[in-house]
Design a protein around this motif. Structure first.
Motif, PDB file in Angstrom:
ATOM      1  N   ASP A  69      34.133  51.986  10.123  1.00  8.39           N
ATOM      2  CA  ASP A  69      33.057  50.985  10.093  1.00  8.39           C
ATOM      3  C   ASP A  69      31.692  51.629  10.343  1.00  8.39           C
ATOM      4  O   ASP A  69      30.702  51.236   9.745  1.00  8.39           O
ATOM      5  N   ARG A  70      31.647  52.624  11.235  1.00 10.14           N
ATOM      6  CA  ARG A  70      30.378  53.303  11.527  1.00 10.14           C
ATOM      7  C   ARG A  70      29.846  54.052  10.316  1.00 10.14           C
ATOM      8  O   ARG A  70      28.648  54.223  10.169  1.00 10.14           O
ATOM      9  N   GLU A  71      30.734  54.519   9.452  1.00 12.14           N
ATOM     10  CA  GLU A  71      30.328  55.301   8.287  1.00 12.14           C
ATOM     11  C   GLU A  71      30.099  54.437   7.046  1.00 12.14           C
ATOM     12  O   GLU A  71      29.797  54.961   5.989  1.00 12.14           O
ATOM     13  N   SER A  72      30.225  53.128   7.190  1.00 13.95           N
ATOM     14  CA  SER A  72      30.020  52.219   6.061  1.00 13.95           C
ATOM     15  C   SER A  72      28.576  52.289   5.583  1.00 13.95           C
ATOM     16  O   SER A  72      27.646  51.961   6.317  1.00 13.95           O
ATOM     17  N   LYS A  73      28.392  52.730   4.351  1.00 16.04           N
ATOM     18  CA  LYS A  73      27.036  52.837   3.801  1.00 16.04           C
ATOM     19  C   LYS A  73      26.394  51.459   3.664  1.00 16.04           C
ATOM     20  O   LYS A  73      25.188  51.313   3.832  1.00 16.04           O
ATOM     21  N   ALA A  74      27.185  50.438   3.384  1.00 15.63           N
ATOM     22  CA  ALA A  74      26.646  49.079   3.281  1.00 15.63           C
ATOM     23  C   ALA A  74      26.079  48.631   4.622  1.00 15.63           C
ATOM     24  O   ALA A  74      25.002  48.037   4.679  1.00 15.63           O
ATOM     25  N   LEU A  75      26.790  48.931   5.710  1.00 17.28           N
ATOM     26  CA  LEU A  75      26.308  48.569   7.042  1.00 17.28           C
ATOM     27  C   LEU A  75      25.025  49.338   7.367  1.00 17.28           C
ATOM     28  O   LEU A  75      24.067  48.767   7.884  1.00 17.28           O
ATOM     29  N   ILE A  76      25.002  50.610   7.025  1.00 12.39           N
ATOM     30  CA  ILE A  76      23.803  51.422   7.269  1.00 12.39           C
ATOM     31  C   ILE A  76      22.610  50.861   6.504  1.00 12.39           C
ATOM     32  O   ILE A  76      21.513  50.741   7.047  1.00 12.39           O
ATOM     33  N   ASP A  77      22.812  50.460   5.237  1.00 11.90           N
ATOM     34  CA  ASP A  77      21.723  49.893   4.431  1.00 11.90           C
ATOM     35  C   ASP A  77      21.180  48.609   5.054  1.00 11.90           C
ATOM     36  O   ASP A  77      19.967  48.392   5.107  1.00 11.90           O
ATOM     37  N   THR A  78      22.079  47.754   5.528  1.00  7.24           N
ATOM     38  CA  THR A  78      21.653  46.480   6.117  1.00  7.24           C
ATOM     39  C   THR A  78      20.931  46.704   7.443  1.00  7.24           C
ATOM     40  O   THR A  78      19.879  46.104   7.693  1.00  7.24           O
ATOM     41  N   VAL A  79      21.469  47.583   8.274  1.00 10.32           N
ATOM     42  CA  VAL A  79      20.821  47.865   9.561  1.00 10.32           C
ATOM     43  C   VAL A  79      19.458  48.529   9.323  1.00 10.32           C
ATOM     44  O   VAL A  79      18.489  48.240  10.034  1.00 10.32           O
ATOM     45  N   SER A  80      19.358  49.363   8.301  1.00  8.02           N
ATOM     46  CA  SER A  80      18.060  49.966   7.957  1.00  8.02           C
ATOM     47  C   SER A  80      17.045  48.882   7.603  1.00  8.02           C
ATOM     48  O   SER A  80      15.884  48.947   8.025  1.00  8.02           O
ATOM     49  N   ALA A  81      17.466  47.892   6.828  1.00 10.08           N
ATOM     50  CA  ALA A  81      16.573  46.789   6.462  1.00 10.08           C
ATOM     51  C   ALA A  81      16.129  46.019   7.704  1.00 10.08           C
ATOM     52  O   ALA A  81      14.963  45.647   7.829  1.00 10.08           O
ATOM     53  N   VAL A  82      17.053  45.792   8.620  1.00  7.48           N
ATOM     54  CA  VAL A  82      16.710  45.092   9.867  1.00  7.48           C
ATOM     55  C   VAL A  82      15.680  45.901  10.655  1.00  7.48           C
ATOM     56  O   VAL A  82      14.694  45.354  11.152  1.00  7.48           O
ATOM     57  N   MET A  83      15.898  47.207  10.752  1.00 10.80           N
ATOM     58  CA  MET A  83      14.963  48.056  11.512  1.00 10.80           C
ATOM     59  C   MET A  83      13.578  48.070  10.879  1.00 10.80           C
ATOM     60  O   MET A  83      12.569  48.015  11.584  1.00 10.80           O
ATOM     61  N   MET A  84      13.528  48.124   9.545  1.00  9.77           N
ATOM     62  CA  MET A  84      12.223  48.082   8.864  1.00  9.77           C
ATOM     63  C   MET A  84      11.521  46.760   9.146  1.00  9.77           C
ATOM     64  O   MET A  84      10.320  46.723   9.406  1.00  9.77           O
ATOM     65  N   LEU A  85      12.281  45.675   9.096  1.00  8.12           N
ATOM     66  CA  LEU A  85      11.688  44.357   9.312  1.00  8.12           C
ATOM     67  C   LEU A  85      11.230  44.193  10.760  1.00  8.12           C
ATOM     68  O   LEU A  85      10.156  43.641  11.016  1.00  8.12           O
ATOM     69  N   GLN A  86      12.007  44.694  11.715  1.00  9.58           N
ATOM     70  CA  GLN A  86      11.590  44.639  13.115  1.00  9.58           C
ATOM     71  C   GLN A  86      10.290  45.418  13.324  1.00  9.58           C
ATOM     72  O   GLN A  86       9.387  44.964  14.021  1.00  9.58           O
ATOM     73  N   GLU A  87      10.219  46.590  12.696  1.00 10.33           N
ATOM     74  CA  GLU A  87       9.004  47.407  12.805  1.00 10.33           C
ATOM     75  C   GLU A  87       7.819  46.666  12.186  1.00 10.33           C
ATOM     76  O   GLU A  87       6.721  46.649  12.744  1.00 10.33           O
ATOM     77  N   TYR A  88       8.045  46.042  11.035  1.00 11.49           N
ATOM     78  CA  TYR A  88       6.988  45.284  10.367  1.00 11.49           C
ATOM     79  C   TYR A  88       6.504  44.144  11.267  1.00 11.49           C
ATOM     80  O   TYR A  88       5.303  43.938  11.437  1.00 11.49           O
ATOM     81  N   LEU A  89       7.438  43.405  11.853  1.00 14.01           N
ATOM     82  CA  LEU A  89       7.068  42.283  12.716  1.00 14.01           C
ATOM     83  C   LEU A  89       6.308  42.763  13.952  1.00 14.01           C
ATOM     84  O   LEU A  89       5.366  42.103  14.390  1.00 14.01           O
ATOM     85  N   ALA A  90       6.690  43.910  14.477  1.00 12.21           N
ATOM     86  CA  ALA A  90       6.023  44.439  15.670  1.00 12.21           C
ATOM     87  C   ALA A  90       4.577  44.843  15.374  1.00 12.21           C
ATOM     88  O   ALA A  90       3.710  44.745  16.235  1.00 12.21           O
ATOM     89  N   LYS A  91       4.318  45.271  14.154  1.00 14.65           N
ATOM     90  CA  LYS A  91       2.974  45.727  13.770  1.00 14.65           C
ATOM     91  C   LYS A  91       2.094  44.618  13.211  1.00 14.65           C
ATOM     92  O   LYS A  91       0.896  44.802  13.055  1.00 14.65           O
ATOM     93  N   THR A  92       2.692  43.489  12.861  1.00 13.87           N
ATOM     94  CA  THR A  92       1.963  42.408  12.208  1.00 13.87           C
ATOM     95  C   THR A  92       1.712  41.283  13.209  1.00 13.87           C
ATOM     96  O   THR A  92       2.669  40.767  13.789  1.00 13.87           O
ATOM     97  N   PRO A  93       0.465  40.886  13.389  1.00 14.64           N
ATOM     98  CA  PRO A  93       0.187  39.767  14.296  1.00 14.64           C
ATOM     99  C   PRO A  93       0.814  38.488  13.772  1.00 14.64           C
ATOM    100  O   PRO A  93       0.742  38.195  12.587  1.00 14.64           O
ATOM    101  N   ASN A  94       1.449  37.755  14.651  1.00 16.10           N
ATOM    102  CA  ASN A  94       2.092  36.497  14.289  1.00 16.10           C
ATOM    103  C   ASN A  94       1.069  35.373  14.423  1.00 16.10           C
ATOM    104  O   ASN A  94       0.504  35.183  15.492  1.00 16.10           O
ATOM    105  N   PRO A  95       0.823  34.630  13.346  1.00 19.01           N
ATOM    106  CA  PRO A  95      -0.208  33.564  13.408  1.00 19.01           C
ATOM    107  C   PRO A  95       0.141  32.439  14.359  1.00 19.01           C
ATOM    108  O   PRO A  95       1.196  32.184  14.709  1.00 19.01           O
TER     109      PRO A  95
END
Length: 139
Positions: A113-139
């Motif tokens: 499960d740790r080596e699942s490329k699909a899981l890695i792709d999804t977690v990468s998307a989550v991390m990018m989105l978290q980073e985006y939210l942290a840098k973007t002011p919430n109205p």
């Protein structure tokens, strides 16, 4: 408010993450076949209000394009033709797959499960989105 979708685009698979409607929390959405991505997004956007798309943009450490950069550029163009009124923002995706792999390894999952490329792709998307939210002011 509406949701924001993050995409970690790959040649074969694409990891997707999405915010809650208040744009506070980023969660994994799904991993889809990259050839079916536009169709998936059409269905998702038809049932959920989406404000923006955030796409991981691959660059080398010297800011030059990678071999995957033209793939992302082509997708952004195609997405813009299908959803002309939807804003698309590029976000630096350097090291997200590596960080995702490290985060997954700490979850106590089985090696397969740790080596699942699909899981890695999804977690990468989550991390990018978290980073985006942290840098973007919430109205």
């Amino acid at each position: 408010m509406a949701r924001i979708i993050a995409i970690d685009l790959g040649k074969k698979r694409t990891g997707l993450a999405v915010t809650d409607p208040l744009q506070i929390i980023a969660t994994a959405l799904e991993t889809v076949d990259s050839n079916e991505l536009i169709g998936y997004l059409k269905k998702y956007i038809a049932k959920e209000e989406v404000e923006k798309l955030v796409v991981g943009y691959p660059l080398n450490f010297d800011n030059t394009p990678t071999d995957a950069t033209p793939l992302v550029d082509k997708f952004i163009l195609k997405f813009g033709n299908v959803f002309p009124n939807m804003p698309v923002e590029k976000i630096d995706e350097r090291l997200t797959s590596k960080m995702a792999s490290q985060a997954i390894s700490g979850m106590g999952l089985k090696k397969k499960d740790r080596e699942s490329k699909a899981l890695i792709d999804t977690v990468s998307a989550v991390m990018m989105l978290q980073e985006y939210l942290a840098k973007t002011p919430n109205p």
